[in-house]
Design an enzyme around this catalytic site. Structure first.
Site, PDB file in Angstrom:
ATOM      1  N   HIS A 137       0.549   5.833  -0.942  1.00  0.00           N
ATOM      2  CA  HIS A 137      -0.390   4.720  -0.987  1.00  0.00           C
ATOM      3  C   HIS A 137       0.188   3.518  -1.730  1.00  0.00           C
ATOM      4  O   HIS A 137       1.088   3.648  -2.558  1.00  0.00           O
ATOM      5  CB  HIS A 137      -1.696   5.169  -1.636  1.00  0.00           C
ATOM      6  N   GLU A 139      -0.991   1.588  -4.083  1.00  0.00           N
ATOM      7  CA  GLU A 139      -1.138   1.560  -5.535  1.00  0.00           C
ATOM      8  C   GLU A 139      -0.037   2.353  -6.224  1.00  0.00           C
ATOM      9  O   GLU A 139       0.531   1.925  -7.238  1.00  0.00           O
ATOM     10  CB  GLU A 139      -2.502   2.138  -5.940  1.00  0.00           C
ATOM     11  N   CYS A 163      -8.495   5.394  -3.583  1.00  0.00           N
ATOM     12  CA  CYS A 163      -9.123   6.695  -3.418  1.00  0.00           C
ATOM     13  C   CYS A 163      -9.000   7.487  -4.718  1.00  0.00           C
ATOM     14  O   CYS A 163      -8.374   7.037  -5.687  1.00  0.00           O
ATOM     15  CB  CYS A 163      -8.472   7.447  -2.259  1.00  0.00           C
ATOM     16  N   CYS A 166      -5.340   8.234  -5.902  1.00  0.00           N
ATOM     17  CA  CYS A 166      -4.690   7.067  -6.501  1.00  0.00           C
ATOM     18  C   CYS A 166      -5.308   6.741  -7.855  1.00  0.00           C
ATOM     19  O   CYS A 166      -4.612   6.295  -8.775  1.00  0.00           O
ATOM     20  CB  CYS A 166      -4.817   5.863  -5.571  1.00  0.00           C
TER      21      CYS A 166
END
Length: 224
Positions: A137, A139, A163, A166
């Site tokens: 992801h 992040e 999410c 993360c």
């Protein structure tokens, strides 16, 4: 040169190249071509330089706020994603406004994005035929792309609310604030965002939704 100096030099180099080589859309606006306009019209950041008197001592108006600037960089980073369904970008920023890392959703380094699936669902029902077991992801990539600069106490700008997985990494890295543009909730996965909110709140991470001052930003490939 220590690791922090290397991080700052690397970041400056990357953004110098991006600023001169890429045009990007901003805040989910459709890709359209707009003429140079005053910021009061459509919120487009641009000025007709030829109409300004060379004797005018005042500074330019309509420049980006810091929040819009960092969120725009997150959106620009998202344009690098090869995910055909959802492009997410992130920008990690220090408390004094220094960009420490950027990232977007994609597969890990060394893993060919031509040999792994980008599908959201598998016709056979095999999860290994979807992107989810493989993708990193935005992040996480932004935090890992800091060249060892600490993420502790820093701000993270993301185009989409993180999410729960993360959120765990954001908390463990010591990020103090998450600024997001949109929160995408799917009927079959609301739990991952509910859990994310709960974890970030319990850990004392400040969360706020970005409120843009500009509707869109336009960068043109032309000499200044």
């Amino acid at each position: 040169m220590n690791s922090r100096e290397l991080a700052l030099v690397s970041t400056a180099t990357v953004f110098g190249a991006l600023a001169s080589a890429l045009a990007f859309r901003f805040f989910l606006s459709p890709k359209k071509h707009f003429p140079h306009t005053n910021p009061s019209q459509n919120g487009v950041v641009s000025q007709n330089r030829s109409s300004r008197s060379p004797f005018d001592p005042s500074k330019r108006t309509g420049y980006l706020s810091w929040d819009d600037y960092f969120m725009a960089i997150a959106f620009l980073s998202a344009e690098r994603s090869k995910d055909p369904n959802r492009q997410v970008g992130a920008c990690l920023v220090s408390q004094n406004g220094v960009i420490l890392g950027i990232g977007y959703n994609g597969f890990p380094r060394g893993c060919s994005d031509d040999k792994l699936p980008w599908a959201k669902k598998s016709k056979s029902g095999d999860p290994l035929e979807t992107k989810y077991p493989y993708v990193c992801h935005a992040e996480v990539n932004a935090i890992l792309n800091t060249n060892h600069a600490s993420a502790a106490g820093q701000r993270l700008y993301v185009t989409m609310f993180p999410c729960n997985e993360c959120a765990k990494i954001i908390i463990q890295a010591g990020v103090s604030e998450v600024i997001y543009f949109v929160e995408k909730r799917l009927s079959d996965s609301d739990i991952i965002y509910v859990a994310s909110h709960k974890l970030l709140s319990m850990a004392g991470v400040k969360v706020r939704k970005h409120q843009p001052q500009m509707n869109q930003i336009l960068i043109k490939f032309e000499e200044p």
